[in-house]
Write a protein that holds these residues in place. Structure first.
Motif, PDB file in Angstrom:
ATOM      1  N   ILE A 300       0.927  -1.120   0.053  1.00 52.55           N
ATOM      2  CA  ILE A 300      -0.014  -0.097   0.043  1.00 52.55           C
ATOM      3  C   ILE A 300       0.545   1.168   0.041  1.00 52.55           C
ATOM      4  O   ILE A 300       0.292   2.160  -0.374  1.00 52.55           O
ATOM      5  N   ALA A 301       2.173   1.066   0.506  1.00 58.14           N
ATOM      6  CA  ALA A 301       2.853   2.444   0.650  1.00 58.14           C
ATOM      7  C   ALA A 301       3.620   2.626  -0.470  1.00 58.14           C
ATOM      8  O   ALA A 301       4.261   3.655  -0.768  1.00 58.14           O
ATOM      9  N   ILE A 302       3.593   1.590  -1.638  1.00 53.68           N
ATOM     10  CA  ILE A 302       4.265   1.932  -2.895  1.00 53.68           C
ATOM     11  C   ILE A 302       3.161   2.574  -3.721  1.00 53.68           C
ATOM     12  O   ILE A 302       2.310   1.977  -4.197  1.00 53.68           O
ATOM     13  N   GLY A 303       3.503   3.742  -4.357  1.00 49.39           N
ATOM     14  CA  GLY A 303       2.604   4.515  -5.301  1.00 49.39           C
ATOM     15  C   GLY A 303       2.942   4.203  -6.882  1.00 49.39           C
ATOM     16  O   GLY A 303       4.099   3.706  -6.921  1.00 49.39           O
ATOM     17  N   THR A 304       2.276   4.555  -7.711  1.00 47.73           N
ATOM     18  CA  THR A 304       2.595   4.363  -8.838  1.00 47.73           C
ATOM     19  C   THR A 304       3.708   4.969  -9.433  1.00 47.73           C
ATOM     20  O   THR A 304       4.761   4.458 -10.169  1.00 47.73           O
ATOM     21  N   GLY A 305       4.021   6.269  -8.784  1.00 51.92           N
ATOM     22  CA  GLY A 305       5.434   6.891  -9.167  1.00 51.92           C
ATOM     23  C   GLY A 305       6.401   6.400  -8.570  1.00 51.92           C
ATOM     24  O   GLY A 305       7.627   6.677  -9.205  1.00 51.92           O
ATOM     25  N   ASP A 306       6.480   5.414  -7.584  1.00 47.44           N
ATOM     26  CA  ASP A 306       7.592   4.925  -7.149  1.00 47.44           C
ATOM     27  C   ASP A 306       8.306   3.712  -7.847  1.00 47.44           C
ATOM     28  O   ASP A 306       9.068   2.948  -7.738  1.00 47.44           O
TER      29      ASP A 306
END
Length: 359
Positions: A300-306
Motif C-alpha cells: 500500500i505504501a508503494i505508489g505508481t510513481g515509485d
C-alpha cells in the motif's frame, strides 16, 4: 554433414464418447488456457505448449488424441493432463489406454528417488540436502517440486506409468505429498537443498512429521518441477513471507548482473533473517510481524510513481496477503496480468496445501 531433427516421442489415446465434439470442445476450453490452439485444414485441433503438441481428431464413436514431445517428461505430462481432463468431464467409467512411447509400467520420467544426505537448522527452517540421479530437468521449468514422504519404517514402492498415462501405485498406497521449493540445485553433484518451515500448530502434519524425524539416509520421492516462470524484465518487485523465502533466495542467487530487484520479506522477527546473495542489484526490506509490519502494508505504501516502467511483480505468501497485493497491482499500479506472478502458498486457519497462482 546431415543435421538430424530431434527425436519426437509420440503416443495415442482413443476415447469412446457419445458426443466427441462436445468432449473436444471442453478439452480445448480448459487446456487452451495454457496452450496455443489452432484448427487444421482437415478440421483437427492442435494444442501446442512447451510440453509438446496434441492433435484432437473426431472419429466415429469417439475422440482420438495424438500427443508428441521431444522430451519423455513432456509427453508424460501431456498424457496425464489429457487423461485427468477426460475423466473429469464425465468419462469416468471409460478405461483409457495410451499406446506408443512411455507405455504402462515404465518409469515416470518426472520422478526421482532422493536420499537425505544432510540435515541442518537455519532459523525456523530445517534444511535438507537430498541426492539423486539425473537431475538436469529439475534445474528449469519451475522452482517447486512435490516431495513424497513415506511414513517412518515403510519400504515404499514408487509409482510407474499407468495404462491411462497417470501415475500408478503398484501397492495402491501413495504416501502423503507436499510442495516445496528447490532453494538450491547442483545438477553436476546430483544435489538439491530444500528448506522446510517448522511452524507452530502443524505438528503431526505430513511435512512437519517428516521434518521432525529427518536424518541422513532417509529416502523420499520427488516429482516436478513446476510453479511457472519468471518473465524477463529489467526490474522486479518481490513479496514473500517465510513460505516464499526459499523461492526468493533461489531467484536472487540465479539472477544475472544488470537486473534490479526490490524485495519485501515478512518474517516473525530478526532471528529469521537470512543472507541472500545475488549478482543483481538487490534491495531487501525485512518486515517483522512482531513489530506489526505486513506485506500488505508495504504494498500500500508503494505508489505508481515509485515504480519503474515494465516491471514484474512476483510473490509467494498467505492467501489473504496475496489477494490484497493482487488487487493493489491491478487496481492501483495498473499492471497487466502477464507481468504478474502471485501465488498463495498457504491459507490461514487451514492445514495442507493451498498453492494457487493468479496468472
Amino acid at each position: 554433414m546431415t543435421i538430424q531433427e530431434p527425436v519426437r516421442l509420440a503416443a495415442t489415446l482413443f476415447v469412446p464418447s457419445p458426443d466427441p465434439a462436445a468432449l473436444r470442445a471442453r478439452l480445448v476450453e480448459h487446456v487452451g488456457r495454457y496452450a496455443h490452439s489452432e484448427t487444421t485444414a482437415a478440421g483437427d485441433i492442435l494444442l501446442s505448449s512447451e510440453l509438446g503438441l496434441s492433435r484432437l481428431t473426431l472419429e466415429a464413436g469417439g475422440l482420438r488424441i495424438a500427443a508428441e514431445s521431444r522430451d519423455p517428461a513432456g509427453l508424460a505430462y501431456i498424457k496425464m493432463i489429457m487423461a485427468d481432463h477426460v475423466l473429469e468431464f464425465g468419462q469416468a467409467g471409460v478405461a483409457l489406454h495410451w499406446t506408443g512411447a512411455g507405455g504402462a509400467g515404465s518409469p515416470l520420467p518426472f520422478f526421482r528417488e532422493m536420499t537425505v544426505t544432510a540435515v541442518a537448522m537455519v532459523g525456523r527452517f530445517l534444511r535438507l540436502t537430498l541426492r539423486g540421479n539425473d537431475l538436469g530437468r529439475f534445474a528449469e521449468g519451475g522452482l517447486h517440486v512435490r516431495l513424497l514422504l513415506p511414513s517412518e519404517g515403510v519400504a515404499q514402492r514408487w509409482p510407474v506409468t499407468g495404462d491411462d498415462g497417470r501415475p500408478f501405485w503398484p501397492d495402491g498406497n501413495p504416501p502423503p505429498a507436499r510442495v516445496y521449493t528447490l532453494r538450491r540445485i547442483d545438477v553436476a553433484a546430483g544435489e538439491v537443498e530444500i528448506d522446510m518451515l517448522l511452524h507452530a500448530g502443524h505438528h503431526g502434519a505430513p511435512g512437519a512429521a517428516f521434518a521432525e524425524r529427518a536424518r541422513a539416509g532417509d529416502v523420499v520421492g520427488m516429482t516436478g518441477p513446476g510453479g511457472g516462470d519468471l518473465p524477463e524484465a529489467a526490474d522486479y518487485l518481490f513479496f514473500a513471507d517465510e513460505t516464499g523465502l526459499p523461492a526468493v533466495a533461489r531467484m536472487l542467487a540465479e539472477m544475472p548482473a544488470g537486473r534490479r530487484v526490490r524485495a519485501f520479506v515478512e518474517v516473525e522477527d530478526e532471528a529469521d533473517r537470512q543472507v541472500l546473495p545475488s549478482s543483481a542489484a538487490a534491495e531487501i526490506t525485512w518486515l517483522y510481524r512482531r513489530d506489526g509490519a505486513r506485506l500488505e502494508l508495504a504494498a500500500i505504501a508503494i505508489g505508481t510513481g515509485d515504480l519503474p516502467p515494465d516491471f514484474v511483480v512476483w510473490g509467494g505468501m498467505e492467501h489473504a496477503a496475496r489477494r490484497a497485493i493482487y488487487r493493489r497491482a491491478i487496481d492501483t499500479w495498473n499492471l497487466s496480468r502477464d507481468r504478474l506472478r502471485l501465488a498463495s502458498y498457504w491459507r490461514r486457519g487451514q492445514a495442507g496445501e493451498d498453492h494457487h497462482h493468479d496468472d
